[in-house]
Design an enzyme around this catalytic site. Structure first.
Site, PDB file in Angstrom:
ATOM      1  N   GLY A  46      33.731  29.812  36.651  1.00 37.55           N
ATOM      2  CA  GLY A  46      34.314  30.336  37.246  1.00 37.55           C
ATOM      3  C   GLY A  46      34.276  32.016  37.110  1.00 37.55           C
ATOM      4  O   GLY A  46      34.314  32.376  35.299  1.00 37.55           O
ATOM      5  N   GLN A  51      36.560  40.720  36.509  1.00 34.31           N
ATOM      6  CA  GLN A  51      36.294  40.397  35.299  1.00 34.31           C
ATOM      7  C   GLN A  51      34.795  41.417  35.370  1.00 34.31           C
ATOM      8  O   GLN A  51      34.864  41.993  34.200  1.00 34.31           O
ATOM      9  CB  GLN A  51      36.048  38.712  34.809  1.00 34.31           C
ATOM     10  CG  GLN A  51      37.398  37.882  34.547  1.00 34.31           C
ATOM     11  CD  GLN A  51      36.825  36.686  34.491  1.00 34.31           C
ATOM     12  OE1 GLN A  51      36.996  36.439  35.459  1.00 34.31           O
ATOM     13  NE2 GLN A  51      36.726  36.550  33.156  1.00 34.31           N
ATOM     14  N   CYS A  91      37.853  31.392  28.705  1.00 37.19           N
ATOM     15  CA  CYS A  91      38.111  32.753  30.046  1.00 37.19           C
ATOM     16  C   CYS A  91      36.487  33.650  29.251  1.00 37.19           C
ATOM     17  O   CYS A  91      36.668  33.860  27.602  1.00 37.19           O
ATOM     18  CB  CYS A  91      39.013  33.085  29.564  1.00 37.19           C
ATOM     19  SG  CYS A  91      38.440  34.431  31.051  1.00 37.19           S
ATOM     20  N   LEU A  92      35.365  33.191  29.945  1.00 33.19           N
ATOM     21  CA  LEU A  92      34.552  34.319  29.338  1.00 33.19           C
ATOM     22  C   LEU A  92      34.856  35.833  28.903  1.00 33.19           C
ATOM     23  O   LEU A  92      34.401  37.321  28.403  1.00 33.19           O
ATOM     24  CB  LEU A  92      33.631  35.210  30.549  1.00 33.19           C
ATOM     25  CG  LEU A  92      33.584  33.376  30.484  1.00 33.19           C
ATOM     26  CD1 LEU A  92      31.683  33.507  32.042  1.00 33.19           C
ATOM     27  CD2 LEU A  92      31.708  33.201  30.274  1.00 33.19           C
ATOM     28  N   HIS A 133      42.624  29.487  38.003  1.00 35.26           N
ATOM     29  CA  HIS A 133      42.589  30.345  36.710  1.00 35.26           C
ATOM     30  C   HIS A 133      41.832  31.886  37.699  1.00 35.26           C
ATOM     31  O   HIS A 133      42.671  32.381  36.854  1.00 35.26           O
ATOM     32  CB  HIS A 133      41.830  29.879  35.574  1.00 35.26           C
ATOM     33  CG  HIS A 133      41.342  30.837  34.509  1.00 35.26           C
ATOM     34  ND1 HIS A 133      41.293  30.125  33.023  1.00 35.26           N
ATOM     35  CD2 HIS A 133      40.935  31.861  34.475  1.00 35.26           C
ATOM     36  CE1 HIS A 133      41.001  31.213  32.327  1.00 35.26           C
ATOM     37  NE2 HIS A 133      40.027  32.330  33.487  1.00 35.26           N
ATOM     38  N   GLU A 134      41.478  31.739  38.383  1.00 37.05           N
ATOM     39  CA  GLU A 134      40.595  32.899  38.946  1.00 37.05           C
ATOM     40  C   GLU A 134      41.484  33.945  39.913  1.00 37.05           C
ATOM     41  O   GLU A 134      41.739  34.630  39.455  1.00 37.05           O
ATOM     42  CB  GLU A 134      38.966  32.631  40.020  1.00 37.05           C
ATOM     43  CG  GLU A 134      38.385  31.845  38.691  1.00 37.05           C
ATOM     44  CD  GLU A 134      37.999  31.806  37.495  1.00 37.05           C
ATOM     45  OE1 GLU A 134      38.264  33.672  37.010  1.00 37.05           O
ATOM     46  OE2 GLU A 134      37.832  31.563  36.101  1.00 37.05           O
ATOM     47  N   HIS A 137      43.014  36.084  37.518  1.00 35.12           N
ATOM     48  CA  HIS A 137      42.177  37.117  37.493  1.00 35.12           C
ATOM     49  C   HIS A 137      42.647  38.262  38.518  1.00 35.12           C
ATOM     50  O   HIS A 137      43.288  39.323  38.030  1.00 35.12           O
ATOM     51  CB  HIS A 137      41.192  36.578  37.146  1.00 35.12           C
ATOM     52  CG  HIS A 137      40.766  36.212  35.843  1.00 35.12           C
ATOM     53  ND1 HIS A 137      41.007  36.778  34.775  1.00 35.12           N
ATOM     54  CD2 HIS A 137      40.226  35.195  35.108  1.00 35.12           C
ATOM     55  CE1 HIS A 137      40.435  36.341  33.771  1.00 35.12           C
ATOM     56  NE2 HIS A 137      39.713  35.337  33.978  1.00 35.12           N
TER      57      HIS A 137
HETATM   58 ZN    ZN Z   1      39.061  33.429  32.925  1.00 29.61          ZN
END
Ligand code: ZN
Length: 164
Positions: A46, A51, A91-92, A133-134, A137
């Site tokens: 995701g 991000q 998380c990226l 999660h997204e 963000h």
């Molecule tokens: Zn993330």
């Protein structure tokens, strides 16, 4: 198509609240294509526009890591949730960090698809976790905000060390 630069903690852009998309235009569709490409290249499941440094309420997701099944949701809202489960997340934007996060197991999500049409669907387990999660963000929330405070401290120390 181009690969976007994924912003890493503690980039202040990650703490910004993203704004709703008023109309889904070619600009948003191009951004979504780039986000999907970037997510695939990073082996992510995701990615939120935040991000990539873009404060728009857009997320892409690919729970099966099958490149044909990656999809996007614009202005996502969770309208119902039930169940609760603690599972490990990464998380990226926080490379090398993992932590147990409690999330709902079943959710109802509403939003717009890439053509700007309203969509509503149920998601459970991994997909439900990805959405939560997204969407976090988009509100400037990171998964480390939701982990045990001791673990959070350790994670922040580790991230600080890696930045040096
Ligand atoms: Zn993330």
């Amino acid at each position: 198509m181009s690969i976007l630069r994924i912003r890493k903690y503690p980039d202040p852009v990650l703490r910004k609240k993203a704004l709703p998309v008023k109309a889904v235009t070619e600009i948003e569709r191009r951004l979504i294509e780039d986000m999907i490409e970037t997510m695939k290249l990073s082996d992510g499941v995701g990615l939120a526009a935040t991000q990539a440094g873009v404060p728009k309420r857009i997320i892409v997701f690919n729970p099966s890591c099958d490149e044909w099944r990656a999809d996007a949701l614009i202005n996502p809202v969770i309208s119902k949730k039930r169940g609760s489960e603690k599972k490990e997340e990464g998380c990226l934007s926080l490379p090398g960090i993992n932590g147990l996060v409690r999330r709902s197991t079943h959710i109802l999500v509403e939003g717009l698809d890439i053509k700007g049409r309203p969509v509503c669907f149920e998601a459970k387990d991994l997909l439900a976790r990805i959405f939560q999660h997204e969407i976090d963000h988009l509100d400037g929330i990171l998964f480390i905000d939701r982990i045990n405070p001791m673990k959070r401290l350790m994670a922040k120390r580790k991230l600080k060390k890696e930045l040096k």
